[in-house]
Design an enzyme around this catalytic site. Sequence first.
Site, PDB file in Angstrom:
ATOM      1  N   ARG A 102      13.947  -9.920 -11.977  1.00  0.00           N
ATOM      2  CA  ARG A 102      12.616 -10.322 -11.486  1.00  0.00           C
ATOM      3  C   ARG A 102      12.413 -11.767 -11.892  1.00  0.00           C
ATOM      4  O   ARG A 102      12.438 -12.100 -13.079  1.00  0.00           O
ATOM      5  CB  ARG A 102      11.527  -9.442 -12.096  1.00  0.00           C
ATOM      6  CG  ARG A 102      10.140 -10.046 -11.946  1.00  0.00           C
ATOM      7  CD  ARG A 102       9.027  -9.106 -12.287  1.00  0.00           C
ATOM      8  NE  ARG A 102       8.888  -8.079 -11.261  1.00  0.00           N
ATOM      9  CZ  ARG A 102       7.834  -7.287 -11.146  1.00  0.00           C
ATOM     10  NH1 ARG A 102       6.816  -7.395 -11.985  1.00  0.00           N
ATOM     11  NH2 ARG A 102       7.774  -6.377 -10.192  1.00  0.00           N
ATOM     12  N   HIS A 129       9.774  -8.448  -2.288  1.00  0.00           N
ATOM     13  CA  HIS A 129       9.749  -7.355  -3.259  1.00  0.00           C
ATOM     14  C   HIS A 129      10.334  -6.106  -2.586  1.00  0.00           C
ATOM     15  O   HIS A 129       9.619  -5.147  -2.278  1.00  0.00           O
ATOM     16  CB  HIS A 129       8.307  -7.116  -3.716  1.00  0.00           C
ATOM     17  CG  HIS A 129       8.184  -6.323  -4.985  1.00  0.00           C
ATOM     18  ND1 HIS A 129       9.272  -5.825  -5.671  1.00  0.00           N
ATOM     19  CD2 HIS A 129       7.086  -5.933  -5.702  1.00  0.00           C
ATOM     20  CE1 HIS A 129       8.840  -5.168  -6.747  1.00  0.00           C
ATOM     21  NE2 HIS A 129       7.528  -5.213  -6.781  1.00  0.00           N
ATOM     22  N   GLN A 132       9.782  -2.410  -4.000  1.00  0.00           N
ATOM     23  CA  GLN A 132       8.435  -1.901  -3.774  1.00  0.00           C
ATOM     24  C   GLN A 132       8.317  -1.332  -2.366  1.00  0.00           C
ATOM     25  O   GLN A 132       7.784  -0.232  -2.166  1.00  0.00           O
ATOM     26  CB  GLN A 132       7.408  -3.029  -3.984  1.00  0.00           C
ATOM     27  CG  GLN A 132       5.970  -2.591  -3.744  1.00  0.00           C
ATOM     28  CD  GLN A 132       5.485  -1.575  -4.773  1.00  0.00           C
ATOM     29  OE1 GLN A 132       5.596  -1.819  -5.962  1.00  0.00           O
ATOM     30  NE2 GLN A 132       4.948  -0.454  -4.320  1.00  0.00           N
ATOM     31  N   ASP A 219      -2.759  -6.342  -1.510  1.00  0.00           N
ATOM     32  CA  ASP A 219      -2.148  -6.843  -2.748  1.00  0.00           C
ATOM     33  C   ASP A 219      -3.075  -7.941  -3.279  1.00  0.00           C
ATOM     34  O   ASP A 219      -3.948  -8.433  -2.563  1.00  0.00           O
ATOM     35  CB  ASP A 219      -0.732  -7.375  -2.447  1.00  0.00           C
ATOM     36  CG  ASP A 219       0.018  -7.865  -3.688  1.00  0.00           C
ATOM     37  OD1 ASP A 219      -0.363  -7.475  -4.808  1.00  0.00           O
ATOM     38  OD2 ASP A 219       0.975  -8.637  -3.538  1.00  0.00           O
ATOM     39  N   CYS A 259       0.590  -2.061  -4.121  1.00  0.00           N
ATOM     40  CA  CYS A 259       1.776  -2.120  -4.988  1.00  0.00           C
ATOM     41  C   CYS A 259       1.394  -2.063  -6.464  1.00  0.00           C
ATOM     42  O   CYS A 259       2.205  -1.655  -7.291  1.00  0.00           O
ATOM     43  CB  CYS A 259       2.572  -3.384  -4.686  1.00  0.00           C
ATOM     44  SG  CYS A 259       1.606  -4.896  -4.776  1.00  0.00           S
TER      45      CYS A 259
HETATM   46  N1  NVA Z   1       2.283 -10.258  -5.123  1.00  0.00           N
HETATM   47  C1  NVA Z   1       2.308  -9.725  -6.468  1.00  0.00           C
HETATM   48  C2  NVA Z   1       3.037  -8.430  -6.484  1.00  0.00           C
HETATM   49  C3  NVA Z   1       3.088  -7.762  -7.837  1.00  0.00           C
HETATM   50  C4  NVA Z   1       3.858  -6.482  -7.819  1.00  0.00           C
HETATM   51  C5  NVA Z   1       2.952 -10.725  -7.388  1.00  0.00           C
HETATM   52  O1  NVA Z   1       3.961 -11.327  -7.003  1.00  0.00           O
HETATM   53  O2  NVA Z   1       2.449 -10.935  -8.497  1.00  0.00           O
HETATM   54  N1   CP Z   2       4.342  -3.205  -8.272  1.00  0.00           N
HETATM   55  C1   CP Z   2       5.069  -3.720  -9.278  1.00  0.00           C
HETATM   56  O1   CP Z   2       6.155  -4.278  -9.077  1.00  0.00           O
HETATM   57  O2   CP Z   2       4.527  -3.533 -10.510  1.00  0.00           O
HETATM   58  P1   CP Z   2       4.945  -4.270 -11.860  1.00  0.00           P
HETATM   59  O3   CP Z   2       4.611  -5.732 -11.680  1.00  0.00           O
HETATM   60  O4   CP Z   2       4.134  -3.610 -12.912  1.00  0.00           O
HETATM   61  O5   CP Z   2       6.416  -4.103 -12.064  1.00  0.00           O
END
Ligand code: NVA
Ligand code: CP
Length: 301
Positions: A102, A129, A132, A219, A259
């Site tokens: 990540r 992602h 997800q 989101d 998500c």
């Molecule tokens: N768009 C959000 C998704 C988190 C799972 C982010 O990138 O922070």
């Molecule tokens: N939805 C998701 O990826 O959650 P986290 O950021 O908690 O991993």
Amino acid sequence: MKHLLKLADLTGKDIDNILNLADQLKYERKNGIPHQVLKGQTLGMIFTKSSTRTRVSFETGIYQLGGQGLFLSSADLQIGRGEPIKDTARVLGRYLDGIMIRTFKQSDVEDLAKYSGIPVINGLTDYCHPCQVLADLMTIREIKGSLKGLKICFIGDGNNMANSLIAGAVRCGMKISIACPSNHRPDEALVKEGFDSGLLTLTESPLEAAEKADVVYTDVWASMGQEKEAAERAKDFKGYQVNDELMSKAKSGAIVLHCLPAHRGEEITDEVMEKHAAEIFEEAENRLHAQKAVMVTLMKK
Ligand code: NVA
Ligand code: CP
């Protein structure tokens, strides 16, 4: 399939195979049927951003498959002190059986795959992602029975989630309608692919996007790494909220997905969150099953 770097690399058949395996693994898990098909394997999990779901579901997932997960915070790796990703990749590739990462840049994930020689799974970048959305598709299929012909709408930022939802929907034959401000559109190449497929519509009107939707998705307005822009973004996204009025435009029986983490009172109201908690937390659970299916697909020797 060698890696899961983005959904756009997968065919509809690849996605279908992963979802079928995920359903099987979920059934086995619920019925106490062991499936230690990755016995003795190690998954390295590199995190440059925070996580609750991704970390815990990958770590428990690899354990349930008979392997072990190594949590690797980038702050503690030499990456954090400037060791190039291609060197890190060549070292980790000699110790591990797979890597989940990540981070911010999609190109770092691509480089890790190019140089490590082992399967790499994208656990979120600024661009996409995929894990997800595999869990999302699994959840929709589980509740609605199938995917083809359904309409999903996404309300808010044209971000990593919107990008992966376009790629996933197009490959599964779902109509997808995205409502976002004109300065926060999804990735243009994916928008083009969506338009070419005839399945994507883009609008600035959340109510229009939600019209007759089977699935309503949203989101956060400010993603990880955009914390400093939060106030500006709150202005841009005013009105891009999943609330009772918006839900009245969707089909009766429409489900809501998020998500997570959610910011109640911003992209979604507390009322809608709680009314649809069953779907949203099933979706979170399905991260575990869908990612186990991805690991088995990529790592089983
Ligand atoms: N768009 C959000 C998704 C988190 C799972 C982010 O990138 O922070
Ligand atoms: N939805 C998701 O990826 O959650 P986290 O950021 O908690 O991993």
